[in-house]
Design an enzyme around this catalytic site. Structure first.
Site, PDB file in Angstrom:
ATOM      1  N   HIS A  44     100.287 -34.376  81.090  1.00  0.00           N
ATOM      2  CA  HIS A  44     101.613 -33.769  80.911  1.00  0.00           C
ATOM      3  C   HIS A  44     102.725 -34.809  80.786  1.00  0.00           C
ATOM      4  O   HIS A  44     103.671 -34.835  81.565  1.00  0.00           O
ATOM      5  CB  HIS A  44     101.911 -32.797  82.056  1.00  0.00           C
ATOM      6  CG  HIS A  44     100.956 -31.658  82.149  1.00  0.00           C
ATOM      7  ND1 HIS A  44     101.137 -30.584  82.998  1.00  0.00           N
ATOM      8  CD2 HIS A  44      99.776 -31.415  81.501  1.00  0.00           C
ATOM      9  CE1 HIS A  44     100.130 -29.735  82.876  1.00  0.00           C
ATOM     10  NE2 HIS A  44      99.291 -30.233  81.964  1.00  0.00           N
ATOM     11  N   GLU A  70     104.716 -21.331  75.326  1.00  0.00           N
ATOM     12  CA  GLU A  70     106.042 -20.768  75.075  1.00  0.00           C
ATOM     13  C   GLU A  70     106.744 -21.433  73.895  1.00  0.00           C
ATOM     14  O   GLU A  70     106.608 -22.637  73.660  1.00  0.00           O
ATOM     15  CB  GLU A  70     106.934 -20.940  76.310  1.00  0.00           C
ATOM     16  CG  GLU A  70     106.471 -20.160  77.518  1.00  0.00           C
ATOM     17  CD  GLU A  70     107.392 -20.332  78.724  1.00  0.00           C
ATOM     18  OE1 GLU A  70     107.107 -19.707  79.762  1.00  0.00           O
ATOM     19  OE2 GLU A  70     108.397 -21.082  78.627  1.00  0.00           O
ATOM     20  N   TYR A  87     113.974 -22.876  82.562  1.00  0.00           N
ATOM     21  CA  TYR A  87     112.976 -22.142  81.788  1.00  0.00           C
ATOM     22  C   TYR A  87     111.804 -21.641  82.634  1.00  0.00           C
ATOM     23  O   TYR A  87     110.817 -21.154  82.092  1.00  0.00           O
ATOM     24  CB  TYR A  87     112.553 -22.990  80.585  1.00  0.00           C
ATOM     25  CG  TYR A  87     113.698 -23.068  79.599  1.00  0.00           C
ATOM     26  CD1 TYR A  87     113.804 -22.194  78.547  1.00  0.00           C
ATOM     27  CD2 TYR A  87     114.745 -23.972  79.801  1.00  0.00           C
ATOM     28  CE1 TYR A  87     114.887 -22.213  77.691  1.00  0.00           C
ATOM     29  CE2 TYR A  87     115.841 -24.012  78.951  1.00  0.00           C
ATOM     30  CZ  TYR A  87     115.906 -23.115  77.903  1.00  0.00           C
ATOM     31  OH  TYR A  87     117.001 -23.128  77.062  1.00  0.00           O
ATOM     32  N   TYR A 134      93.543 -22.059  85.756  1.00  0.00           N
ATOM     33  CA  TYR A 134      92.346 -22.196  84.929  1.00  0.00           C
ATOM     34  C   TYR A 134      91.118 -21.550  85.561  1.00  0.00           C
ATOM     35  O   TYR A 134      90.138 -21.269  84.871  1.00  0.00           O
ATOM     36  CB  TYR A 134      92.080 -23.672  84.628  1.00  0.00           C
ATOM     37  CG  TYR A 134      93.155 -24.280  83.755  1.00  0.00           C
ATOM     38  CD1 TYR A 134      93.246 -23.966  82.403  1.00  0.00           C
ATOM     39  CD2 TYR A 134      94.090 -25.163  84.286  1.00  0.00           C
ATOM     40  CE1 TYR A 134      94.231 -24.506  81.604  1.00  0.00           C
ATOM     41  CE2 TYR A 134      95.082 -25.722  83.492  1.00  0.00           C
ATOM     42  CZ  TYR A 134      95.146 -25.385  82.151  1.00  0.00           C
ATOM     43  OH  TYR A 134      96.136 -25.930  81.358  1.00  0.00           O
TER      44      TYR A 134
END
Length: 386
Positions: free
Chosen positions: A165, A259, A269, A280
């Site tokens: 990430h 998104e 957000y 997961y």
């Protein structure tokens, strides 16, 4: 160069090699006859040329005013293309990168006034002590094919172990401000809600990395003053709509919940407080998908398509696509063509299904659409057939 192993089901149409999307008639597959794909959507017929098929984990691409295209590879290299052909040359003198999982050399773009100042910007995972790394924005100039006058402008800390990430996209707006994305680093999702770190955010800085005085969060309470928005899980797609002064972003959800967001100053957000995805292992992350003070996506995907790079179509070469957003899908291996009515989602079409893990889609200065794929290692160009 050969890309036959990457072919999709094909049908012969007026002498061209063509692939039809769901809106077209179903035809039996035939053997590929050359190194091109093609697709038809509505009234637009597209032939897709494979320009190169040996990329290794490509991530970003940009163009210089002289027509050269630069393509980054995550391992730390930038390949130089001219007239849609690899020149065999690479940019020399680049910094070492933390090449782990999703981390490494990531996005690349040129300054809006490159012709005047010569600045090229990259995002990369910079190595720190104890095998940690952080998304860093660097700029440099070219002297021949060598990166010179290198300047690290801003690091989105704190440094983190692993390679998950890292976000990474870089854009400029009409006023010359630079925005870049940084993911939440994976194992602590609430990073995205904490204004005291740079993770899980979209950032806004000046072109030299300094902080604009009108950014929404000051550093008086320990906040990271470069933050523009927060609550963004792993934003690997960011594009600026120049005509309407809008920033569009796509971010990965977990299992479900990718998104498409309209990015606006100071807004939250929602990740991980609200999400349309789940863990997961199938367990819930949260029991809510909406909360006051948190933005809803303009569109979301369940199951995930693994949204990545995106572009906004402005070119007259694709008349029925103009104003659409094209989004690369990693897991589902296609390009999503999203039609908007202003800022409201209208429809979606899957293009080039099974082309490979599409890492980035971009519109060139001369108005053509290009895409790069992982695993299959392709650089492709979409050519309208009149």
């Amino acid at each position: 160069m050969s890309s036959n192993k990457h072919y999709l089901p094909l049908v012969i149409l007026a002498g061209a090699v063509s692939l039809w999307t769901a809106c077209g008639p179903k035809e039996p597959a035939v053997e590929p006859i050359d190194e091109t794909f093609a697709t038809q959507t509505e009234k637009l017929l597209i032939k897709v040329d494979t320009l190169y098929d040996k990329l290794e984990n490509p991530w970003g691409m940009t163009w210089l005013p002289d027509g050269r295209m630069l393509v980054t590879e995550r391992k730390g290299e930038i390949l130089i293309f001219k007239d849609d052909k690899f020149t065999g040359e690479k940019i020399q003198g680049l910094p070492a990168v933390h090449n782990v999982n999703q981390a490494g050399l990531l996005d690349i773009t040129v300054h809006p006034k490159y012709a005047e100042n010569g600045w090229i910007y990259i995002s990369y995972a910079k190595n720190f002590e104890d095998s940690t790394a952080a998304t860093t924005i660097m700029r440099f100039k070219l002297e021949g094919n060598t990166a010179v006058q290198q300047e690290d402008l801003i690091t989105a800390g704190p440094a983190w172990k692993g390679g998950r990430h890292f976000g990474s996209r870089i854009i400029f707006d009409n006023e010359g401000y630079m925005y870049f994305s940084n993911g939440d680093k994976g194992n602590i999702p609430m990073n995205a809600q904490n204004l005291n770190n740079a993770h899980g955010k979209i950032h806004r800085v000046k072109d030299d990395g300094t902080i604009p005085s009108d950014n929404p969060f000051t550093d008086s309470l320990g906040n990271v003053s470069s933050i523009w928005t927060y609550g963004n899980r792993n934003p690997q797609g960011l594009i600026y709509d120049k005509a309407n002064n809008r920033i569009w972003e796509v971010e990965h959800g977990p299992m479900g919940g990718d998104e498409l967001n309209l990015i606006e100053k100071g807004k939250n957000y929602g990740w991980p407080v609200i999400t349309y995805g789940q863990n997961y292992d199938g367990t819930p992350i949260t029991d809510i998908t909406e909360k006051e003070g948190m933005e809803q996506p303009k569109h979301y995907w369940v199951p995930s398509i693994a949204t990545c790079g995106l572009t906004f179509v402005t070119s007259d070469k694709y008349p029925t696509w103009k104003g659409n957003i094209l989004i690369g899908a990693l897991a589902k291996q296609h390009i999503a063509r999203v039609e908007m009515d202003g800022t409201t989602f209208k429809s979606e079409e899957k293009l080039l299904q099974d082309i490979g893990r599409v890492r980035q889609v971009a519109e060139s200065p001369d108005g053509y659409i290009y895409a790069i794929t992982e695993a299959t290692g392709l650089l492709i160009k979409l050519l309208p057939i009149r």
